[in-house]
Design a protein around this motif. Structure first.
Motif, PDB file in Angstrom:
ATOM      1  N   ALA A  94       0.836  -1.211   0.000  1.00 24.57           N
ATOM      2  CA  ALA A  94       0.000   0.000   0.000  1.00 24.57           C
ATOM      3  C   ALA A  94       0.865   1.252   0.000  1.00 24.57           C
ATOM      4  CB  ALA A  94      -0.936  -0.008   1.205  1.00 24.57           C
ATOM      5  N   SER A  95       1.980   1.215   0.737  1.00 19.65           N
ATOM      6  CA  SER A  95       2.857   2.393   0.772  1.00 19.65           C
ATOM      7  C   SER A  95       3.468   2.662  -0.601  1.00 19.65           C
ATOM      8  CB  SER A  95       3.956   2.229   1.819  1.00 19.65           C
ATOM      9  OG  SER A  95       4.905   1.264   1.417  1.00 19.65           O
ATOM     10  N   LEU A  96       3.675   1.606  -1.390  1.00 17.94           N
ATOM     11  CA  LEU A  96       4.214   1.783  -2.747  1.00 17.94           C
ATOM     12  C   LEU A  96       3.182   2.384  -3.685  1.00 17.94           C
ATOM     13  CD1 LEU A  96       6.159  -1.559  -3.312  1.00 17.94           C
ATOM     14  CD2 LEU A  96       7.099   0.683  -2.721  1.00 17.94           C
ATOM     15  N   LEU A  97       1.917   2.135  -3.400  1.00 12.18           N
ATOM     16  CA  LEU A  97       0.857   2.568  -4.303  1.00 12.18           C
ATOM     17  C   LEU A  97       0.254   3.923  -3.962  1.00 12.18           C
ATOM     18  CD1 LEU A  97      -0.976  -0.859  -4.640  1.00 12.18           C
ATOM     19  CD2 LEU A  97       0.582   0.202  -6.282  1.00 12.18           C
ATOM     20  N   LYS A  98       0.424   4.393  -2.728  1.00 12.21           N
ATOM     21  CA  LYS A  98      -0.306   5.591  -2.333  1.00 12.21           C
ATOM     22  C   LYS A  98       0.358   6.899  -2.761  1.00 12.21           C
ATOM     23  CE  LYS A  98       1.017   6.218   2.516  1.00 12.21           C
ATOM     24  NZ  LYS A  98       0.516   6.192   3.875  1.00 12.21           N
ATOM     25  N   GLU A  99       1.597   6.859  -3.165  1.00 10.65           N
ATOM     26  CA  GLU A  99       2.281   8.079  -3.601  1.00 10.65           C
ATOM     27  C   GLU A  99       2.471   8.081  -5.109  1.00 10.65           C
ATOM     28  OE1 GLU A  99       5.737   9.709  -1.506  1.00 10.65           O
ATOM     29  OE2 GLU A  99       5.482   8.065  -0.081  1.00 10.65           O
ATOM     30  N   GLU A 100       2.446   9.274  -5.669  1.00  9.22           N
ATOM     31  CA  GLU A 100       2.777   9.422  -7.087  1.00  9.22           C
ATOM     32  C   GLU A 100       4.274   9.188  -7.251  1.00  9.22           C
ATOM     33  OE1 GLU A 100       0.696   9.964  -9.667  1.00  9.22           O
ATOM     34  OE2 GLU A 100      -0.955   9.831  -8.241  1.00  9.22           O
ATOM     35  N   GLU A 101       4.660   8.556  -8.348  1.00 12.87           N
ATOM     36  CA  GLU A 101       6.077   8.201  -8.592  1.00 12.87           C
ATOM     37  C   GLU A 101       7.009   9.400  -8.428  1.00 12.87           C
ATOM     38  OE1 GLU A 101       8.593   4.889  -9.989  1.00 12.87           O
ATOM     39  OE2 GLU A 101       6.429   4.856 -10.101  1.00 12.87           O
ATOM     40  N   GLU A 102       6.612  10.551  -8.951  1.00 13.84           N
ATOM     41  CA  GLU A 102       7.506  11.721  -8.902  1.00 13.84           C
ATOM     42  C   GLU A 102       7.636  12.287  -7.485  1.00 13.84           C
ATOM     43  OE1 GLU A 102       3.412  12.907 -10.336  1.00 13.84           O
ATOM     44  OE2 GLU A 102       4.908  11.563 -11.130  1.00 13.84           O
ATOM     45  N   ASP A 103       6.705  11.944  -6.587  1.00 17.06           N
ATOM     46  CA  ASP A 103       6.774  12.417  -5.197  1.00 17.06           C
ATOM     47  C   ASP A 103       7.485  11.425  -4.277  1.00 17.06           C
ATOM     48  OD1 ASP A 103       5.342  14.673  -5.920  1.00 17.06           O
ATOM     49  OD2 ASP A 103       3.409  13.755  -5.443  1.00 17.06           O
ATOM     50  N   MET A 104       7.807  10.234  -4.803  1.00 15.83           N
ATOM     51  CA  MET A 104       8.425   9.183  -3.988  1.00 15.83           C
ATOM     52  C   MET A 104       9.904   9.452  -3.751  1.00 15.83           C
ATOM     53  SD  MET A 104       7.221   5.529  -5.427  1.00 15.83           S
ATOM     54  CE  MET A 104       5.610   4.892  -5.118  1.00 15.83           C
ATOM     55  N   SER A 105      10.380   8.967  -2.614  1.00 13.78           N
ATOM     56  CA  SER A 105      11.818   9.006  -2.358  1.00 13.78           C
ATOM     57  C   SER A 105      12.489   8.047  -3.340  1.00 13.78           C
ATOM     58  CB  SER A 105      12.116   8.558  -0.926  1.00 13.78           C
ATOM     59  OG  SER A 105      11.802   7.183  -0.772  1.00 13.78           O
ATOM     60  N   GLU A 106      13.772   8.213  -3.514  1.00 15.66           N
ATOM     61  CA  GLU A 106      14.525   7.329  -4.411  1.00 15.66           C
ATOM     62  C   GLU A 106      14.397   5.878  -3.947  1.00 15.66           C
ATOM     63  OE1 GLU A 106      18.946   7.042  -6.480  1.00 15.66           O
ATOM     64  OE2 GLU A 106      18.682   8.279  -4.691  1.00 15.66           O
ATOM     65  N   GLU A 107      14.459   5.668  -2.632  1.00 12.09           N
ATOM     66  CA  GLU A 107      14.337   4.323  -2.060  1.00 12.09           C
ATOM     67  C   GLU A 107      13.000   3.688  -2.447  1.00 12.09           C
ATOM     68  OE1 GLU A 107      13.764   2.300   2.336  1.00 12.09           O
ATOM     69  OE2 GLU A 107      14.651   4.283   2.205  1.00 12.09           O
ATOM     70  N   MET A 108      11.927   4.462  -2.340  1.00 11.36           N
ATOM     71  CA  MET A 108      10.597   3.931  -2.673  1.00 11.36           C
ATOM     72  C   MET A 108      10.462   3.678  -4.170  1.00 11.36           C
ATOM     73  SD  MET A 108       8.913   3.356   0.050  1.00 11.36           S
ATOM     74  CE  MET A 108       7.164   3.399  -0.216  1.00 11.36           C
ATOM     75  N   GLN A 109      11.101   4.484  -4.995  1.00 12.31           N
ATOM     76  CA  GLN A 109      11.064   4.257  -6.441  1.00 12.31           C
ATOM     77  C   GLN A 109      11.746   2.934  -6.784  1.00 12.31           C
ATOM     78  OE1 GLN A 109      12.569   7.693  -8.532  1.00 12.31           O
ATOM     79  NE2 GLN A 109      11.047   9.046  -7.629  1.00 12.31           N
ATOM     80  N   TYR A 110      12.886   2.662  -6.150  1.00 10.73           N
ATOM     81  CA  TYR A 110      13.569   1.379  -6.376  1.00 10.73           C
ATOM     82  C   TYR A 110      12.700   0.223  -5.888  1.00 10.73           C
ATOM     83  CZ  TYR A 110      18.049   3.424  -7.758  1.00 10.73           C
ATOM     84  OH  TYR A 110      19.038   4.083  -8.426  1.00 10.73           O
TER      85      TYR A 110
END
Length: 135
Positions: free
Chosen positions: A87-103
Motif C-alpha cells: 500500500a505504501s508503494l501505491l499511495k504516492e505518485e512516482e515523482e513524489d516518492m523518495s529514491e528508495e521507494m522508487q527502487y
C-alpha cells in the motif's frame, strides 16, 4: 508519562516529523497537534478520533498510546506487513516518492512478473545469502 507526552514523543523522536507534517498526515492543522501536545485541546471530544487515526496511520499500539503499556508499535502479522508495504508503494505518485521507494516499486514490479521457476531460483539464492550471512 501522560498520553499527550507519548504523542509528542512518537511524533518527534520516533517519526521525526514536525507538527505540521504530523498534522498533514492526520488531516488536521499544526495548531491541533500543538494543542494536543500541550494537553489544551479546545474540544476534547476531538481527541478520540485522532487517537484512533494516529494508531491506524502509524501502526501504533493503542494501549501504549493511551496508558503506556505494551510496545509503542503494534505487531503486524506477516500478511499485514506485506499489505502495508504494498500500500505504501501505491499511495504516492512516482515523482513524489523518495529514491528508495522508487527502487522498491520497480523491484516489486519485477517480482510480479516472475514465473514459478524464477521464484524457485530466487528462493535458492536467498537461502545461500542467508547461509553466507550466518557463517
Amino acid at each position: 508519562m501522560e498520553m499527550y507526552e507519548r504523542i509528542k514523543e512518537l511524533r518527534k523522536s520516533e517519526l521525526k516529523l514536525s507538527q505540521e507534517e504530523f498534522g498533514k498526515k492526520l488531516g488536521v492543522s499544526r495548531s491541533v497537534i500543538n494543542n494536543i501536545e500541550r494537553n489544551v485541546l479546545a474540544r476534547p471530544e476531538q481527541k478520540e478520533p485522532l487517537i484512533k487515526l494516529i494508531c491506524k496511520e502509524f501502526d501504533v499500539n493503542e494501549e501504549w498510546l493511551r496508558d503506556g503499556t505494551g510496545t509503542m508499535y503494534r505487531q503486524l502479522s506477516r500478511d499485514e506487513a506485506i499489505i502495508d508495504w504494498a500500500a505504501s508503494l501505491l499511495k504516492e505518485e512516482e515523482e513524489d516518492m523518495s529514491e528508495e521507494m522508487q527502487y522498491a516499486k520497480a523491484f516489486a514490479e519485477m517480482l510480479s512478473k516472475l514465473s514459478v521457476d524464477d521464484w524457485k531460483v530466487l528462493a535458492k539464492m536467498a537461502k545461500l545469502m542467508e547461509n553466507i550471512k550466518h557463517s
